[in-house]
Design a protein around this motif. Structure first.
Motif, PDB file in Angstrom:
ATOM      1  N   GLU A  18       0.811  -1.207   0.000  1.00  0.00           N
ATOM      2  CA  GLU A  18       0.000   0.000   0.000  1.00  0.00           C
ATOM      3  C   GLU A  18       0.850   1.265   0.000  1.00  0.00           C
ATOM      4  OE1 GLU A  18      -3.170   0.058  -0.396  1.00  0.00           O
ATOM      5  OE2 GLU A  18      -3.587  -2.091  -0.163  1.00  0.00           O
ATOM      6  N   THR A  19       1.979   1.203   0.659  1.00  0.00           N
ATOM      7  CA  THR A  19       2.843   2.378   0.782  1.00  0.00           C
ATOM      8  C   THR A  19       4.276   1.995   0.452  1.00  0.00           C
ATOM      9  OG1 THR A  19       3.309   1.973   3.118  1.00  0.00           O
ATOM     10  CG2 THR A  19       1.348   3.289   2.590  1.00  0.00           C
ATOM     11  N   ARG A  20       5.124   2.995   0.385  1.00  0.00           N
ATOM     12  CA  ARG A  20       6.551   2.747   0.130  1.00  0.00           C
ATOM     13  C   ARG A  20       7.166   1.962   1.282  1.00  0.00           C
ATOM     14  NH1 ARG A  20      11.359   7.111  -1.381  1.00  0.00           N
ATOM     15  NH2 ARG A  20      13.088   5.742  -0.781  1.00  0.00           N
ATOM     16  N   ALA A  21       6.714   2.214   2.487  1.00  0.00           N
ATOM     17  CA  ALA A  21       7.246   1.483   3.643  1.00  0.00           C
ATOM     18  C   ALA A  21       6.968  -0.012   3.519  1.00  0.00           C
ATOM     19  CB  ALA A  21       6.635   2.040   4.927  1.00  0.00           C
ATOM     20  N   ASP A  22       5.806  -0.370   2.998  1.00  0.00           N
ATOM     21  CA  ASP A  22       5.497  -1.784   2.807  1.00  0.00           C
ATOM     22  C   ASP A  22       6.490  -2.429   1.833  1.00  0.00           C
ATOM     23  OD1 ASP A  22       3.305  -1.496   4.461  1.00  0.00           O
ATOM     24  OD2 ASP A  22       1.921  -1.095   2.807  1.00  0.00           O
ATOM     25  N   LEU A  23       6.841  -1.686   0.799  1.00  0.00           N
ATOM     26  CA  LEU A  23       7.770  -2.219  -0.194  1.00  0.00           C
ATOM     27  C   LEU A  23       9.184  -2.338   0.367  1.00  0.00           C
ATOM     28  CD1 LEU A  23       7.978  -3.143  -3.144  1.00  0.00           C
ATOM     29  CD2 LEU A  23       8.477  -0.774  -3.777  1.00  0.00           C
ATOM     30  N   GLU A  24       9.578  -1.451   1.232  1.00  0.00           N
ATOM     31  CA  GLU A  24      10.925  -1.482   1.806  1.00  0.00           C
ATOM     32  C   GLU A  24      11.119  -2.635   2.773  1.00  0.00           C
ATOM     33  OE1 GLU A  24      11.086   2.374   3.537  1.00  0.00           O
ATOM     34  OE2 GLU A  24      12.027   3.297   1.772  1.00  0.00           O
ATOM     35  N   GLN A  25      10.029  -3.182   3.303  1.00  0.00           N
ATOM     36  CA  GLN A  25      10.131  -4.212   4.339  1.00  0.00           C
ATOM     37  C   GLN A  25      10.163  -5.628   3.788  1.00  0.00           C
ATOM     38  OE1 GLN A  25       6.837  -3.449   6.962  1.00  0.00           O
ATOM     39  NE2 GLN A  25       7.640  -1.477   7.671  1.00  0.00           N
ATOM     40  N   VAL A  26      10.060  -5.802   2.478  1.00  0.00           N
ATOM     41  CA  VAL A  26      10.031  -7.146   1.909  1.00  0.00           C
ATOM     42  C   VAL A  26      11.256  -7.365   1.031  1.00  0.00           C
ATOM     43  CG1 VAL A  26       7.520  -7.302   1.963  1.00  0.00           C
ATOM     44  CG2 VAL A  26       8.657  -6.381  -0.058  1.00  0.00           C
ATOM     45  N   ALA A  27      11.596  -8.641   0.859  1.00  0.00           N
ATOM     46  CA  ALA A  27      12.684  -9.019  -0.048  1.00  0.00           C
ATOM     47  C   ALA A  27      12.065  -9.845  -1.176  1.00  0.00           C
ATOM     48  CB  ALA A  27      13.742  -9.820   0.702  1.00  0.00           C
ATOM     49  N   PRO A  28      11.550  -9.192  -2.196  1.00  0.00           N
ATOM     50  CA  PRO A  28      10.784  -9.902  -3.221  1.00  0.00           C
ATOM     51  C   PRO A  28      11.677 -10.654  -4.199  1.00  0.00           C
ATOM     52  CG  PRO A  28      10.934  -7.587  -3.787  1.00  0.00           C
ATOM     53  CD  PRO A  28      11.610  -7.752  -2.445  1.00  0.00           C
ATOM     54  N   VAL A  29      11.072 -11.631  -4.835  1.00  0.00           N
ATOM     55  CA  VAL A  29      11.712 -12.322  -5.946  1.00  0.00           C
ATOM     56  C   VAL A  29      11.126 -11.837  -7.272  1.00  0.00           C
ATOM     57  CG1 VAL A  29      10.080 -14.253  -5.964  1.00  0.00           C
ATOM     58  CG2 VAL A  29      12.419 -14.593  -6.807  1.00  0.00           C
ATOM     59  N   TRP A  30       9.906 -11.285  -7.190  1.00  0.00           N
ATOM     60  CA  TRP A  30       9.243 -10.794  -8.399  1.00  0.00           C
ATOM     61  C   TRP A  30       8.424  -9.551  -8.053  1.00  0.00           C
ATOM     62  CZ3 TRP A  30       4.483 -13.548 -11.017  1.00  0.00           C
ATOM     63  CH2 TRP A  30       4.144 -12.854 -12.204  1.00  0.00           C
ATOM     64  N   VAL A  31       8.677  -8.467  -8.773  1.00  0.00           N
ATOM     65  CA  VAL A  31       7.916  -7.237  -8.634  1.00  0.00           C
ATOM     66  C   VAL A  31       7.194  -6.997  -9.956  1.00  0.00           C
ATOM     67  CG1 VAL A  31       7.999  -4.757  -8.180  1.00  0.00           C
ATOM     68  CG2 VAL A  31       9.610  -6.295  -7.018  1.00  0.00           C
ATOM     69  N   ASP A  32       5.875  -7.133  -9.930  1.00  0.00           N
ATOM     70  CA  ASP A  32       5.059  -7.015 -11.143  1.00  0.00           C
ATOM     71  C   ASP A  32       4.245  -5.731 -11.064  1.00  0.00           C
ATOM     72  OD1 ASP A  32       3.795  -7.827 -13.569  1.00  0.00           O
ATOM     73  OD2 ASP A  32       2.070  -8.508 -12.410  1.00  0.00           O
ATOM     74  N   LEU A  33       4.424  -4.872 -12.071  1.00  0.00           N
ATOM     75  CA  LEU A  33       3.750  -3.574 -12.083  1.00  0.00           C
ATOM     76  C   LEU A  33       2.804  -3.513 -13.283  1.00  0.00           C
ATOM     77  CD1 LEU A  33       7.099  -2.854 -11.393  1.00  0.00           C
ATOM     78  CD2 LEU A  33       5.842  -0.910 -10.465  1.00  0.00           C
ATOM     79  N   THR A  34       1.516  -3.315 -12.997  1.00  0.00           N
ATOM     80  CA  THR A  34       0.497  -3.179 -14.037  1.00  0.00           C
ATOM     81  C   THR A  34       0.080  -1.721 -14.124  1.00  0.00           C
ATOM     82  OG1 THR A  34      -0.301  -5.425 -13.555  1.00  0.00           O
ATOM     83  CG2 THR A  34      -1.752  -3.979 -14.823  1.00  0.00           C
ATOM     84  N   ASP A  35       0.428  -1.082 -15.258  1.00  0.00           N
ATOM     85  CA  ASP A  35       0.138   0.333 -15.474  1.00  0.00           C
ATOM     86  C   ASP A  35       0.535   1.142 -14.241  1.00  0.00           C
ATOM     87  OD1 ASP A  35      -0.683   2.557 -16.829  1.00  0.00           O
ATOM     88  OD2 ASP A  35      -2.815   2.312 -16.389  1.00  0.00           O
ATOM     89  N   PRO A  36       1.818   1.130 -13.868  1.00  0.00           N
ATOM     90  CA  PRO A  36       2.246   1.755 -12.608  1.00  0.00           C
ATOM     91  C   PRO A  36       2.095   3.274 -12.644  1.00  0.00           C
ATOM     92  CG  PRO A  36       4.149   1.141 -13.931  1.00  0.00           C
ATOM     93  CD  PRO A  36       2.951   0.568 -14.628  1.00  0.00           C
ATOM     94  N   VAL A 107       6.845  -4.947 -16.238  1.00  0.00           N
ATOM     95  CA  VAL A 107       6.017  -3.756 -16.412  1.00  0.00           C
ATOM     96  C   VAL A 107       5.129  -3.969 -17.624  1.00  0.00           C
ATOM     97  CG1 VAL A 107       5.999  -1.248 -16.669  1.00  0.00           C
ATOM     98  CG2 VAL A 107       7.930  -2.371 -15.519  1.00  0.00           C
ATOM     99  N   HIS A 108       3.821  -3.760 -17.455  1.00  0.00           N
ATOM    100  CA  HIS A 108       2.872  -3.901 -18.562  1.00  0.00           C
ATOM    101  C   HIS A 108       1.643  -3.054 -18.269  1.00  0.00           C
ATOM    102  CE1 HIS A 108       0.920  -6.955 -15.925  1.00  0.00           C
ATOM    103  NE2 HIS A 108       2.171  -7.257 -15.632  1.00  0.00           N
ATOM    104  N   THR A 109       0.857  -2.818 -19.309  1.00  0.00           N
ATOM    105  CA  THR A 109      -0.290  -1.909 -19.190  1.00  0.00           C
ATOM    106  C   THR A 109      -1.578  -2.618 -18.785  1.00  0.00           C
ATOM    107  OG1 THR A 109      -0.731  -2.159 -21.562  1.00  0.00           O
ATOM    108  CG2 THR A 109       0.659  -0.307 -20.880  1.00  0.00           C
ATOM    109  N   ASP A 110      -1.673  -3.941 -19.004  1.00  0.00           N
ATOM    110  CA  ASP A 110      -2.904  -4.676 -18.705  1.00  0.00           C
ATOM    111  C   ASP A 110      -2.584  -5.899 -17.865  1.00  0.00           C
ATOM    112  OD1 ASP A 110      -5.177  -3.555 -20.795  1.00  0.00           O
ATOM    113  OD2 ASP A 110      -3.168  -3.461 -21.648  1.00  0.00           O
ATOM    114  N   ASP A 111      -3.565  -6.310 -17.087  1.00  0.00           N
ATOM    115  CA  ASP A 111      -3.437  -7.565 -16.358  1.00  0.00           C
ATOM    116  C   ASP A 111      -3.559  -8.718 -17.352  1.00  0.00           C
ATOM    117  OD1 ASP A 111      -3.109  -9.310 -14.272  1.00  0.00           O
ATOM    118  OD2 ASP A 111      -5.234  -9.318 -13.717  1.00  0.00           O
TER     119      ASP A 111
END
Length: 321
Positions: A18-36, A107-111
Motif C-alpha cells: 500500500e505504501t513505500r514502507a510496505d515495499l521497503e520491508q520485503v525481499a521480493p523475488v518478483w515485482v510485477d507492475l500493471t500500469d504503474p 512492467v505492462h499496461t494490462d493484467d
C-alpha cells in the motif's frame, strides 16, 4: 498497481503493498507492475535502483532495444503476450522484463491471463520456483500453453465455419458471416505465431547469456521445442484458413453466376419478341397484318409464344438449375 511476490517455503506468495514502507520491508523475488503510477515507479527506482522503461520504450521493435544488457549489468527483455477477449478481437500486450539484484521486474499496461495463471500455479505447487529466473521461464512456458489452448480454440471455430460453408444451402448472408469468422481466426492465428517468434527470441537470448543453470537451461530448451510444435500447428491452421477462404469466395462466385445466368437467359428469351415488335413497328404502308381484325392479338400471342419457348427449352436442358 504494484504486485510483490516473495518465496516462502517453496511457494510464491503475494505481499500486499500500500505504501513505500510496505515495499521497503520485503525481499521480493518478483515485482510485477500493471500500469504503474509515477509514485510506484519512483519507489522501485529509489529502493532497488531500477529505472522502469516508459511505454514508448517498451513498444520499440528493434532487437537492440528489446534484448540487451545495461551498463550496470541489468538484463532487459521485451516480450509480447496474448490477450483473448470475448467482447472484441484479440490483442497483444508488450511486457518489459528487467532482471536485476536477483529479482525479476515486469512492467505492462494490462493484467494478463498468463501472469494470473503463473501466480495461481506457484501458490499450489510448492518447490516449482526457486529464484527469479524460474519465474521468468515459468511465464514463458505458461505463455506457450496459453497459445496452444488458443490454437485449439481456433481449430474448433474453423470446424464450425467449415460445417456452415459445406452445407447444402449457402446464402450470401452465410458467406458474409463465414468470411468475418475466418478473418478473426486468421488474425488470432497470426498474433499467436508472432508472439511465439518473439518468445523464442527472448528464450534464446537467455540461453546465450549463460545465466541459467543446467536445470533451467533444459527447461528453456523444452520451451523452444514446444514453440517449434506450435509453429507447425499455426502453419496447418493457415492452410485450413486459406482453404475455407477460397471455398467461401468460390460459393459467392457460384451464387453470383446463378444471378447472371438468369439475366442472360431472360435477355436471350426476349430477343424473339423484340424482333417481332420491331417488325410490326416498321412504318411501311403494306403490311398484311394491318388489315386483319385479329392482327394485334396475333402479334401479342406470337411474342408471348416466342418468349415462353426459350424458357421451356432452357428448363428442359437443365440450364436454369
Amino acid at each position: 498497481m504494484i504486485n510483490v511476490f516473495v518465496l516462502q517455503n517453496g511457494r510464491l506468495n503475494q505481499v500486499p503493498i500500500e505504501t513505500r514502507a510496505d515495499l521497503e520491508q520485503v525481499a521480493p523475488v518478483w515485482v510485477d507492475l500493471t500500469d504503474p503510477t509515477d509514485d510506484e515507479r519512483a519507489w522501485v527506482k529509489n529502493i532497488y535502483g531500477v529505472t522502469l522503461p516508459g511505454e514508448d520504450e517498451v513498444k520499440d521493435i528493434e532487437a537492440s532495444a528489446r534484448y540487451y544488457e545495461a551498463e550496470n549489468g541489468d538484463l532487459h527483455l521485451r516480450t509480447d503476450f496474448l490477450i483473448e477477449e470475448d467482447a472484441g478481437p484479440s490483442r497483444t500486450v508488450t511486457v518489459a522484463f528487467i532482471l536485476a539484484r536477483d529479482m525479476l521486474f515486469s512492467v505492462h499496461t494490462d493484467d494478463l491471463p498468463v501472469f494470473r495463471l503463473v501466480r495461481m500455479r506457484a501458490r499450489s505447487r510448492p518447490g516449482s520456483i526457486e529464484d527469479y529466473k524460474d519465474v521468468l521461464l515459468d511465464l514463458y512456458a505458461t505463455d506457450a500453453e496459453y497459445s496452444a489452448d488458443a490454437l485449439e480454440g481456433i481449430y474448433q471455430n474453423l470446424e464450425g465455419v467449415s460445417g456452415r460453408v459445406l452445407q447444402k444451402e449457402f446464402t450470401d448472408q452465410d458467406a458474409a458471416a463465414a468470411l468475418n469468422s475466418i478473418a478473426q481466426e486468421e488474425d488470432l492465428n497470426g498474433r499467436i505465431r508472432r508472439n511465439m517468434m518473439d518468445t523464442r527470441r527472448a528464450v534464446s537470448f537467455l540461453m546465450r547469456g549463460r545465466l541459467l543453470n543446467a536445470e533451467q537451461f533444459e527447461e528453456a530448451r523444452q520451451i523452444l521445442r514446444d514453440i517449434e510444435s506450435l509453429d507447425g500447428h499455426t502453419s496447418f491452421l493457415f492452410d485450413k484458413i486459406n482453404f475455407l477462404m477460397d471455398a467461401t469466395v468460390g460459393f459467392i462466385n457460384i451464387n453470383q453466376n446463378k444471378i447472371i445466368k438468369i439475366f442472360s437467359v431472360a435477355s436471350v428469351a426476349f430477343l424473339p419478341p423484340t424482333l417481332i415488335a420491331s417488325i410490326y413497328g416498321m412504318n411501311f404502308k403494306i403490311l398484311p397484318e394491318l388489315q386483319w381484325d385479329w392482327g394485334y392479338p396475333f402479334a401479342i400471342v406470337l411474342m408471348v409464344a416466342t418468349a415462353i419457348t426459350p424458357f421451356w427449352y432452357f428448363r428442359r436442358r437443365g440450364w436454369l438449375k
